[in-house]
Write an enzyme that holds these catalytic residues in place. Structure first.
Site, PDB file in Angstrom:
ATOM      1  N   GLY A  15       0.938  -1.265   0.026  1.00 39.05           N
ATOM      2  CA  GLY A  15      -0.061  -0.029   0.043  1.00 39.05           C
ATOM      3  C   GLY A  15       0.803   1.166   0.045  1.00 39.05           C
ATOM      4  O   GLY A  15       2.091   1.230   0.465  1.00 39.05           O
ATOM      5  N   GLY A  17       0.447   5.914   0.088  1.00 33.89           N
ATOM      6  CA  GLY A  17      -0.367   7.127   0.274  1.00 33.89           C
ATOM      7  C   GLY A  17       0.343   8.126   0.413  1.00 33.89           C
ATOM      8  O   GLY A  17       1.727   8.117   0.333  1.00 33.89           O
ATOM      9  N   GLY A  18      -0.202   9.203   0.756  1.00 33.22           N
ATOM     10  CA  GLY A  18       0.587  10.588   0.902  1.00 33.22           C
ATOM     11  C   GLY A  18       1.463  10.622   1.983  1.00 33.22           C
ATOM     12  O   GLY A  18       2.539  11.157   2.135  1.00 33.22           O
ATOM     13  N   ALA A  20       2.689   7.824   3.855  1.00 32.61           N
ATOM     14  CA  ALA A  20       3.524   6.616   4.017  1.00 32.61           C
ATOM     15  C   ALA A  20       3.487   5.470   2.941  1.00 32.61           C
ATOM     16  O   ALA A  20       2.617   5.227   2.133  1.00 32.61           O
ATOM     17  CB  ALA A  20       3.220   5.955   5.445  1.00 32.61           C
ATOM     18  N   ASP A 130      -9.227  10.301  12.422  1.00 30.23           N
ATOM     19  CA  ASP A 130      -8.960   9.800  10.953  1.00 30.23           C
ATOM     20  C   ASP A 130      -9.925   8.543  10.805  1.00 30.23           C
ATOM     21  O   ASP A 130      -9.457   7.495  10.113  1.00 30.23           O
ATOM     22  CB  ASP A 130      -7.634   9.831  10.291  1.00 30.23           C
ATOM     23  CG  ASP A 130      -7.416   9.903   8.634  1.00 30.23           C
ATOM     24  OD1 ASP A 130      -8.635  10.300   8.041  1.00 30.23           O
ATOM     25  OD2 ASP A 130      -6.509   9.402   8.166  1.00 30.23           O
TER      26      ASP A 130
END
Length: 282
Positions: A15, A17-18, A20, A130
């Site tokens: 995976g 994302g911004g 990690a 979150d």
């Protein structure tokens, strides 16, 4: 791709994302698979960064609950920080993407278990900030596990640590930039997540500025009638998503209680509108 971090062998990238990149790793000492979350922000880019992420990782590691992803360790390799976590193979967002809306029984079951996890965290004055399907992982038996406590705050030191989150799931107080949203902010985001589990999509969609406006001003849209969501369940979601924190459930255990009360009032099977070929079990 990285090949090794400390004693952990990198098996695959699972995976990104911004904030990690997440790798599947092999712990060569404990002989177990782990998830390695390598933070994007360089340790040297902010003096306070490593102290902050260490503090947040320690808080997360202290949350021992069957519905919370276990944090094993925090490593610093060169200029990178890496959180070592329990490996959980699936996630709620992948499940929704692959299969669409969930049954009422499954959606409420997951929400009640996440309420139990949040109750432990909130009792320690830890607000997640979150809550979203991406951060609710599902183990091989389908048990939900909440991930990423405190990580969103630790990875955005250039912005207000308290206001970070994902716009689709942010509470009105997060959208307005409130300095310290409390546990009721998590309840709002949990309401959005339950709505998405039942409908296949979140109640509000659009650009970040549009989403902020919708969260702060627009009512929760009704479910499509063909989904057959009972009014009692919609009432629980609306109470989670009240604009003012004072009007919401004041505690996640109240959310769980509301869901259990809803279930107790229902028949074993709810027959939905004629457009739906199958019945939704509750």
């Amino acid at each position: 791709m990285l090949e090794r971090i400390g004693r952990f062998e990198i098996v695959d990238r699972i995976g990104a994302g911004g904030q990690a990149t997440v790798y599947l790793g092999n712990d060569t000492v404990m002989h177990r698979r782990v998830a390695l979350k390598v933070m994007t922000q360089l340790v040297s880019s902010e003096k306070a960064y490593i102290d902050t992420i260490m503090r947040e990782a320690r808080l997360a590691a202290g949350l021992n609950h069957p519905n919370i992803v276990t944090v094993h360790d925090l490593l610093v390799e060169g200029d990178y920080a890496c959180i070592v976590m329990e490996y959980v193979p699936n996630s709620l967002d992948r499940e929704l993407s692959a299969h669409g809306p969930m049954s009422i029984a499954r959606a409420t079951e997951i929400t009640i278990q996440i309420c139990d996890a949040l109750s432990l965290a909130h009792g320690k004055d830890i607000v997640h900030r979150d809550i979203k399907p991406h951060n609710i992982l599902l183990d091989a038996k389908g048990i939900p596990k909440l991930a990423d406590f405190g990580i969103a705050r630790a990875t955005n030191l250039s912005a207000s640590l308290s206001s970070t989150g994902t716009p689709v799931y942010m509470s009105p107080e997060q959208c307005s930039g409130e300095e310290s949203p409390d546990s009721r902010s998590d309840i709002y985001s949990l309401g959005i997540t339950l709505y998405e589990m039942l409908s296949g999509g979140p109640p509000f969609q659009g650009s970040a500025p549009k989403l902020y406006q919708m969260h702060m001003n627009e009512p929760v849209p009704d479910f499509r009638t063909d989904l057959g969501i009972p009014p009692g369940l919609m009432e629980v979601i609306r109470k989670c998503m009240e604009k003012s924190p004072e009007d919401r459930y004041q505690d996640v255990l109240e959310v769980a209680s509301g869901l259990r009360e809803f279930l107790s009032d229902q028949r074993t099977t709810v027959t939905v509108s004629p457009e739906v070929e199958e019945e939704r079990d509750i």
